[in-house]
Design a protein around this motif. Structure first.
Motif, mmCIF file in Angstrom:
data_model
loop_
_atom_site.group_PDB
_atom_site.id
_atom_site.type_symbol
_atom_site.label_atom_id
_atom_site.label_comp_id
_atom_site.label_asym_id
_atom_site.label_seq_id
_atom_site.Cartn_x
_atom_site.Cartn_y
_atom_site.Cartn_z
ATOM 1 N N TYR A 207 0.830 -1.194 0.000
ATOM 2 C CA TYR A 207 0.000 0.000 0.000
ATOM 3 C C TYR A 207 0.869 1.250 0.000
ATOM 4 O O TYR A 207 1.968 1.262 0.569
ATOM 5 N N ARG A 208 0.355 2.303 -0.600
ATOM 6 C CA ARG A 208 1.131 3.539 -0.637
ATOM 7 C C ARG A 208 1.329 4.111 0.763
ATOM 8 O O ARG A 208 2.310 4.817 1.021
ATOM 9 N N THR A 209 0.409 3.813 1.694
ATOM 10 C CA THR A 209 0.587 4.273 3.068
ATOM 11 C C THR A 209 1.822 3.650 3.704
ATOM 12 O O THR A 209 2.500 4.281 4.514
ATOM 13 N N ASP A 210 2.123 2.403 3.340
ATOM 14 C CA ASP A 210 3.294 1.731 3.897
ATOM 15 C C ASP A 210 4.579 2.269 3.284
ATOM 16 O O ASP A 210 5.603 2.369 3.964
ATOM 17 N N VAL A 211 4.521 2.632 1.999
ATOM 18 C CA VAL A 211 5.674 3.273 1.365
ATOM 19 C C VAL A 211 5.965 4.593 2.064
ATOM 20 O O VAL A 211 7.119 4.914 2.388
ATOM 21 N N ARG A 212 4.913 5.371 2.342
ATOM 22 C CA ARG A 212 5.105 6.661 3.001
ATOM 23 C C ARG A 212 5.661 6.465 4.404
ATOM 24 O O ARG A 212 6.560 7.199 4.836
ATOM 25 N N ALA A 213 5.156 5.466 5.123
ATOM 26 C CA ALA A 213 5.612 5.232 6.492
ATOM 27 C C ALA A 213 7.075 4.794 6.536
ATOM 28 O O ALA A 213 7.771 5.048 7.520
ATOM 29 N N ALA A 214 7.547 4.138 5.474
ATOM 30 C CA ALA A 214 8.927 3.642 5.442
ATOM 31 C C ALA A 214 9.946 4.749 5.209
ATOM 32 O O ALA A 214 11.149 4.545 5.398
#
Length: 271
Positions: A207-214
């Motif tokens: 998910y793009r949210t996980d990319v942002r969180a990383a």
């Protein structure tokens, strides 16, 4: 994060269907005391005591923040999380694990809970999420499209098709008429992303949210087929919630303007 000595946030991540029994055993110990403790009920009607939330792994960062904000808004409460694959969490709930709230990454994993009669009322969608390709920092393999993931030399990780991120990935691949065998199938989106962070894979569909969180640990690549695989996230109070009042208050907080702001900042679609 520093917290007062007398209060401890218990956050657990699960990894696969085999953990369902452990969820049941662990949660019984953690939650039974709170349901019998007078501190879990407030004579003023305000939320009090421990709220136990089972939530999809992709909600880890945003829900942790929301839990902290909820505790500030409601002194005397504590939010405890179990994060993991939605299917494993659903299995734990239907197997008897005491929890107040379930937030799933897809309607069909929520349906496991509702079909078992374990939900209180009708679940509501509170956010949506879409996929991105996570690559190594700097995108050294030059990945620019979903089709690039089918290259024979590229090591790609997918979520298992039984979990929402895996089902979404398959929808996106089907939309592009693409097929390939990944180097591994992971039990939740965080596990898939970790493979890239540790350089054990060149790319993963997450998910793009996980990319942002990383942050700078990975680089995200958008692709048009993701529009065909957007996931709705439903949330519900559970039927046998040990602390139903506080659980309902937490759901209301998630759906409030403040909750929507936190979720939008994390990259979720809130409309």
């Amino acid at each position: 994060m520093p917290r007062p000595a007398h209060r401890t946030r218990r956050t657990t991540r699960t990894a696969g269907a085999g953990t369902a029994a452990l969820l049941v055993l662990g949660a019984v110990t953690a939650c039974s005391s709170s349901s019998d403790d007078p501190s879990s009920r407030s004579s003023s009607g305000k939320p009090a005591g421990t709220v136990t939330v089972f939530a999809a792994a992709s909600l880890t960062e945003s829900f942790t923040t929301l839990g902290e904000e909820f505790e500030k808004a409601h002194p005397g409460t504590e939010v405890t999380f179990n994060f993991g694959g939605s299917d494993s969490l659903a299995a734990g709930i239907t197997g008897g694990a005491p929890a107040d709230v379930f937030a799933s990454a897809s309607p069909w994993t929520m349906r496991i809970v509702t079909d078992a009669g374990s939900a209180s009322g009708t679940p509501v969608t509170f956010v949506r999420n879409r996929l991105e390709i996570a690559t190594l920092p700097g995108n050294p393999e030059g990945v620019s499209s979903l089709k690039d993931l089918t290259g024979p030399k590229l090591k790609v990780v997918l979520c298992d098709r039984k979990v929402p991120c895996g089902a979404a990935a398959q929808k996106a691949l089907d939309a592009g008429g693409l097929d390939f065998t990944p180097v591994s199938y992971e039990q939740d989106v965080k596990s898939a992303l970790t493979k890239v962070e540790l350089k054990e894979a060149d790319a993963a569909l997450v998910y793009r949210t996980d990319v942002r969180a990383a942050g700078d640990k990975v680089e995200g690549v958008d692709f048009p087929e993701a529009a065909e695989a957007v996931n709705d996230y439903p949330i519900t109070l559970l039927k046998d919630a040990p602390n139903a009042g506080a659980g309902q208050a937490f759901i209301a907080f998630v759906r409030s303007d403040e909750g929507r702001r936190v979720l939008a900042d994390a990259g979720f679609l809130t409309s």
